[in-house]
Design a protein around this motif. Structure first.
Motif, mmCIF file in Angstrom:
data_model
loop_
_atom_site.group_PDB
_atom_site.id
_atom_site.type_symbol
_atom_site.label_atom_id
_atom_site.label_comp_id
_atom_site.label_asym_id
_atom_site.label_seq_id
_atom_site.Cartn_x
_atom_site.Cartn_y
_atom_site.Cartn_z
ATOM 1 N N MET A 1 0.841 -1.203 0.000
ATOM 2 C CA MET A 1 0.000 0.000 0.000
ATOM 3 C C MET A 1 0.876 1.254 0.000
ATOM 4 O O MET A 1 1.827 1.334 0.761
ATOM 5 N N SER A 2 0.552 2.233 -0.874
ATOM 6 C CA SER A 2 1.398 3.427 -0.916
ATOM 7 C C SER A 2 1.141 4.290 0.317
ATOM 8 O O SER A 2 0.013 4.388 0.796
ATOM 9 N N GLN A 3 2.191 4.878 0.802
ATOM 10 C CA GLN A 3 2.053 5.745 1.972
ATOM 11 C C GLN A 3 1.778 7.156 1.498
ATOM 12 O O GLN A 3 2.581 7.727 0.757
ATOM 13 N N LYS A 4 0.669 7.717 1.931
ATOM 14 C CA LYS A 4 0.319 9.072 1.498
ATOM 15 C C LYS A 4 0.905 10.129 2.432
ATOM 16 O O LYS A 4 0.863 11.323 2.131
ATOM 17 N N ILE A 5 1.418 9.662 3.551
ATOM 18 C CA ILE A 5 2.141 10.539 4.486
ATOM 19 C C ILE A 5 3.434 9.819 4.848
ATOM 20 O O ILE A 5 3.414 8.639 5.212
ATOM 21 N N LEU A 6 4.551 10.518 4.738
ATOM 22 C CA LEU A 6 5.842 9.953 5.161
ATOM 23 C C LEU A 6 6.242 10.596 6.478
ATOM 24 O O LEU A 6 6.054 11.804 6.660
ATOM 25 N N VAL A 7 6.780 9.778 7.370
ATOM 26 C CA VAL A 7 7.209 10.301 8.667
ATOM 27 C C VAL A 7 8.680 9.948 8.864
ATOM 28 O O VAL A 7 9.056 8.784 8.729
ATOM 29 N N ASP A 8 9.493 10.944 9.153
ATOM 30 C CA ASP A 8 10.916 10.717 9.462
ATOM 31 C C ASP A 8 11.189 11.241 10.850
ATOM 32 O O ASP A 8 10.867 12.400 11.151
ATOM 33 N N HIS A 9 11.778 10.380 11.666
ATOM 34 C CA HIS A 9 12.125 10.801 13.026
ATOM 35 C C HIS A 9 13.567 11.282 13.046
ATOM 36 O O HIS A 9 14.462 10.579 12.588
ATOM 37 N N HIS A 10 13.766 12.477 13.550
ATOM 38 C CA HIS A 10 15.119 13.008 13.743
ATOM 39 C C HIS A 10 15.312 13.123 15.259
ATOM 40 O O HIS A 10 14.406 12.813 16.020
ATOM 41 N N ASP A 11 16.483 13.582 15.682
ATOM 42 C CA ASP A 11 16.702 13.770 17.123
ATOM 43 C C ASP A 11 15.688 14.770 17.659
ATOM 44 O O ASP A 11 15.768 15.955 17.328
ATOM 45 N N ALA A 12 14.744 14.307 18.457
ATOM 46 C CA ALA A 12 13.778 15.163 19.161
ATOM 47 C C ALA A 12 12.837 15.956 18.243
ATOM 48 O O ALA A 12 12.132 16.842 18.711
ATOM 49 N N TRP A 13 12.859 15.692 16.963
ATOM 50 C CA TRP A 13 11.852 16.331 16.109
ATOM 51 C C TRP A 13 11.422 15.397 14.981
ATOM 52 O O TRP A 13 12.078 14.391 14.703
ATOM 53 N N MET A 14 10.311 15.732 14.369
ATOM 54 C CA MET A 14 9.685 14.831 13.401
ATOM 55 C C MET A 14 9.381 15.569 12.101
ATOM 56 O O MET A 14 8.935 16.720 12.143
ATOM 57 N N GLU A 15 9.652 14.898 11.004
ATOM 58 C CA GLU A 15 9.367 15.500 9.689
ATOM 59 C C GLU A 15 8.204 14.739 9.052
ATOM 60 O O GLU A 15 8.251 13.514 8.929
ATOM 61 N N ILE A 16 7.176 15.459 8.676
ATOM 62 C CA ILE A 16 5.984 14.846 8.075
ATOM 63 C C ILE A 16 5.870 15.365 6.640
ATOM 64 O O ILE A 16 5.848 16.577 6.411
ATOM 65 N N THR A 17 5.793 14.439 5.684
ATOM 66 C CA THR A 17 5.732 14.839 4.267
ATOM 67 C C THR A 17 4.418 14.361 3.647
ATOM 68 O O THR A 17 4.093 13.167 3.695
ATOM 69 N N LEU A 18 3.677 15.309 3.071
ATOM 70 C CA LEU A 18 2.477 14.963 2.304
ATOM 71 C C LEU A 18 2.973 14.282 1.034
ATOM 72 O O LEU A 18 3.820 14.838 0.314
ATOM 73 N N ASN A 19 2.462 13.088 0.744
ATOM 74 C CA ASN A 19 3.124 12.284 -0.287
ATOM 75 C C ASN A 19 2.161 11.744 -1.360
ATOM 76 O O ASN A 19 1.961 10.550 -1.482
ATOM 77 N N ARG A 20 1.568 12.674 -2.109
ATOM 78 C CA ARG A 20 0.830 12.284 -3.329
ATOM 79 C C ARG A 20 1.325 13.215 -4.445
ATOM 80 O O ARG A 20 0.554 14.036 -4.974
ATOM 81 N N PRO A 21 2.608 13.150 -4.768
ATOM 82 C CA PRO A 21 3.192 14.165 -5.651
ATOM 83 C C PRO A 21 2.505 14.270 -7.006
ATOM 84 O O PRO A 21 2.418 15.358 -7.567
ATOM 85 N N ASP A 22 1.963 13.148 -7.544
ATOM 86 C CA ASP A 22 1.320 13.221 -8.867
ATOM 87 C C ASP A 22 0.007 14.010 -8.812
ATOM 88 O O ASP A 22 -0.503 14.438 -9.842
#
Ligand code: T3D
Length: 261
Positions: A1-22
């Motif tokens: 299943m494609s992920q429509k939201i990507l989550v990256d954990h960094h030291d003490a902070w979080m990056e959230i990417t909206l992921n439907r580029p097309d």
């Protein structure tokens, strides 16, 4: 299943990417559900700053209009229900997160996509970004907090003209209007945004969360009431570990190590 939201954990902070580029990261229901789950994780104490951005050439084109094709629907959709169940909880959850939310607008931000960016605490934009209140083009009103936020940020005259004309504005204009904190080169936007998040995540989180709350409440209060709120809040900040550490570090002429408490 494609992920429509990507989550990256960094030291003490979080990056959230909206992921439907097309689809320029336009929202469908699944993306809302995944973003809600990501923001629940972001509420955990160990996360001290959140970065929201978009994959590909756009930030977010608002609601996915493929799912709103009148030729394929039995009758008009109940958009009030969509707002009450999806967009409004999203805007409220950004507002109640007890930490800074940075938005890196990497490209076009249209409709609800623009207003989600303006619901964040610090908005950075690529010089390639543009902002559009696209609602007038499809017979709607600005939502996702748009009529409230634009009126507060721009004043009613500019808010009405921008919303009614649906004219795109570029990142520099958005900055001049006070909608964007800083504009960066497209190549360096994410580097700058991540550095800002890392710095905020090492900051005095207890004070930052109270700053966010007080500033968001300011327009609702009289000056008299707000002075009392500041005094109550400063009393709590003065009892925090971060205040103790900040003052001690200053007096010892060393950088502070804040724990966020
Ligand atoms: O409905 C409810 O639940 C109520 C809530 C409403 C909230 C809202 O956000 S209403 C407003 C919805 N958004 C819009 O009206 C914006 C529609 N998009 C545009 O006007 C343009 O795409 C942009 C100005 C944002 C960007 O233009 P451009 O020329 O850079 O890109 P493009 O070619 O138009 O779009 C690229 C692709 O993304 C294209 O698909 P294709 O042809 O390559 O297969 C386009 O159809 C798709 N796309 C862009 N926006 C949407 C979208 N697909 C579905 N929904 C979209 N909103």
């Amino acid at each position: 299943m494609s992920q429509k939201i990507l989550v990256d954990h960094h030291d003490a902070w979080m990056e959230i990417t909206l992921n439907r580029p097309d689809r320029l990261n336009a929202f469908d229901d699944e993306m809302h559900v995944e973003l809600k789950a990501a923001l629940s994780k972001a509420a955990e104490e160990k996360v001290r700053c959140v970065l929201l951005t978009g994959a590909g050439r756009g930030f977010c084109a608002g609601q996915d209009l493929d799912g709103r094709d009148p030729r394929k629907m039995g009758g008009p959709p109940d958009l009030g229900h969509t707002l009450q169940t999806l967009y409004n909880p999203l805007i409220r959850s950004l507002k109640v997160l007890e930490k800074p939310v940075v938005c890196a607008v990497n490209g076009v931000a249209a409709g609800a996509g623009a207003n989600i960016a303006f619901a964040c605490d610090i908005v950075l934009a690529s010089e390639k970004a543009k902002f559009i209140q696209a609602f007038a083009k499809v017979g709607l009103v600005p939502d996702a907090g748009g009529t409230w936020n634009l009126t507060h940020l721009l004043g009613p005259l500019r808010a009405k003209a921008w919303a009614m004309t649906a004219e795109p504005i570029d990142a520099k204009t958005a900055q001049e209007w006070g909608l964007v904190w800083k504009v960066h080169d497209g190549e360096t936007l994410m580097q700058e945004a991540r550095a800002l998040c890392a710095s905020l995540a090492n900051g005095a989180t207890f004070g930052l969360k109270n700053m966010k709350y007080l500033i968001d409440q300011a327009s609702e209060n009289s000056l008299d009431t707000h002075l009392d709120r500041e005094a109550e809040t400063q009393r709590l900040c003065g009892q925090s570990d971060d205040y103790r550490e900040g003052v001690t570090a200053f007096l010892e002429k060393r950088p502070p190590t804040f724990t966020g408490r």
